[in-house]
Design a protein around this motif. Structure first.
Motif, PDB file in Angstrom:
ATOM      1  N   GLU A  27      -9.335  33.646   4.868  1.00  7.95           N
ATOM      2  CA  GLU A  27      -9.975  33.635   3.555  1.00  7.95           C
ATOM      3  C   GLU A  27     -11.157  32.670   3.565  1.00  7.95           C
ATOM      4  O   GLU A  27     -11.401  31.981   4.550  1.00  7.95           O
ATOM      5  CB  GLU A  27      -8.955  33.230   2.483  1.00  7.95           C
ATOM      6  N   LYS A 106       5.738  38.587  -1.794  1.00  7.44           N
ATOM      7  CA  LYS A 106       4.687  39.568  -1.483  1.00  7.44           C
ATOM      8  C   LYS A 106       5.321  40.862  -1.009  1.00  7.44           C
ATOM      9  O   LYS A 106       4.894  41.952  -1.410  1.00  7.44           O
ATOM     10  CB  LYS A 106       3.732  38.996  -0.428  1.00  7.44           C
ATOM     11  N   LEU A 120      -4.281  43.417  -2.655  1.00  8.36           N
ATOM     12  CA  LEU A 120      -4.270  42.322  -1.687  1.00  8.36           C
ATOM     13  C   LEU A 120      -5.567  42.266  -0.893  1.00  8.36           C
ATOM     14  O   LEU A 120      -6.184  43.293  -0.606  1.00  8.36           O
ATOM     15  CB  LEU A 120      -3.097  42.480  -0.719  1.00  8.36           C
ATOM     16  N   SER A 124      -4.377  39.260   3.565  1.00  7.93           N
ATOM     17  CA  SER A 124      -2.995  39.332   3.070  1.00  7.93           C
ATOM     18  C   SER A 124      -2.298  40.606   3.527  1.00  7.93           C
ATOM     19  O   SER A 124      -1.103  40.603   3.801  1.00  7.93           O
ATOM     20  CB  SER A 124      -2.965  39.243   1.546  1.00  7.93           C
ATOM     21  N   SER A 127      -1.306  39.923   7.130  1.00 11.00           N
ATOM     22  CA  SER A 127      -0.161  39.018   7.246  1.00 11.00           C
ATOM     23  C   SER A 127       1.113  39.691   6.731  1.00 11.00           C
ATOM     24  O   SER A 127       2.190  39.469   7.286  1.00 11.00           O
ATOM     25  CB  SER A 127      -0.419  37.686   6.530  1.00 11.00           C
ATOM     26  N   ARG A 156       3.711  33.716  -6.279  1.00  9.37           N
ATOM     27  CA  ARG A 156       3.031  34.680  -5.409  1.00  9.37           C
ATOM     28  C   ARG A 156       1.783  35.238  -6.075  1.00  9.37           C
ATOM     29  O   ARG A 156       0.745  35.400  -5.441  1.00  9.37           O
ATOM     30  CB  ARG A 156       3.989  35.828  -5.073  1.00  9.37           C
ATOM     31  N   ASP A 160      -2.020  34.878  -4.631  1.00  8.16           N
ATOM     32  CA  ASP A 160      -2.968  35.963  -4.379  1.00  8.16           C
ATOM     33  C   ASP A 160      -4.328  35.734  -5.031  1.00  8.16           C
ATOM     34  O   ASP A 160      -5.349  36.220  -4.533  1.00  8.16           O
ATOM     35  CB  ASP A 160      -2.391  37.301  -4.887  1.00  8.16           C
TER      36      ASP A 160
END
Length: 191
Positions: A27, A106, A120, A124, A127, A156, A160
């Motif tokens: 990110e 998630k 997402l 994300s 992952s 969560r 995000d």
């Protein structure tokens, strides 16, 4: 001074130093920026103090790997368990369980909420695949019935959203009272 006596100082310093130097996955923000944005969202949504503490500390596992975070090699290092296992000596389940469950949250949301997966970030999504993918219906039902899972799912959602480059947030010291209160609550229950 022993870490047990100064765990809050230790954690805030870890976020300020190592967290400021480590990118949050793939990110645009650092681990520190991500933690601060997540905690600020929890605070703005008036979540309980322990959940705000969990929001600040949810990715501390990424900061305590001995040899670097394996997620950068496409491997799940189970940072949520590493962080929760480290913190459980200092905080109660109201902090620990949402941290331990934020990855599974998630997986849960990807299973039960239409459009969640598509919302997402690409990092994300990658992952999530490494972390086991969306839950089956049975796994999702079993997950959400456990204590503090509603808080974990809220955490969560903030996780995000907490990826905004150059977003202004309070500094770590702003969140110190939440950690200290959660720590004192844990110590009182131990006495």
């Amino acid at each position: 001074m022993r870490m047990e006596e100064n765990i809050v100082d230790y954690l805030l310093d870890l976020l300020k130093t190592k967290g400021a130097d480590i990118q949050y996955g793939n990110e645009d923000v650092t681990q520190l920026e991500h933690a601060l944005q997540c905690a600020e969202l929890a605070e703005k949504h008036k979540l309980p103090g322990p959940t705000i503490a969990a929001a600040l500390l949810h990715d501390v596992g990424h900061l305590i790997y001995e040899d670097g975070d394996p997620i950068h090699e496409g491997k799940d290092g189970h940072h949520e368990n590493l962080g929760a296992d480290f913190l459980k000596k200092y905080f109660g389940e109201d902090v620990i369980l949402p941290i331990r469950a934020h990855v599974d949250s998630k997986r849960y949301l990807s299973s039960v909420e239409e459009g969640y997966y598509d919302s997402l970030s690409e990092a994300s999504k990658l992952s999530l695949k490494v972390q086991g993918g969306p839950f089956t219906k049975e796994e999702a039902d079993a997950f959400i019935s456990k204590p503090f899972m509603d808080e974990a799912v809220e955490l969560r959602r903030f996780d995000d959203l907490a990826k905004i480059l150059d977003k202004k947030t309070p500094d770590v010291e702003h969140f110190r009272p939440y950690l200290e209160e959660a720590r004192q609550s844990f110590l009182a229950k131990q006495a």
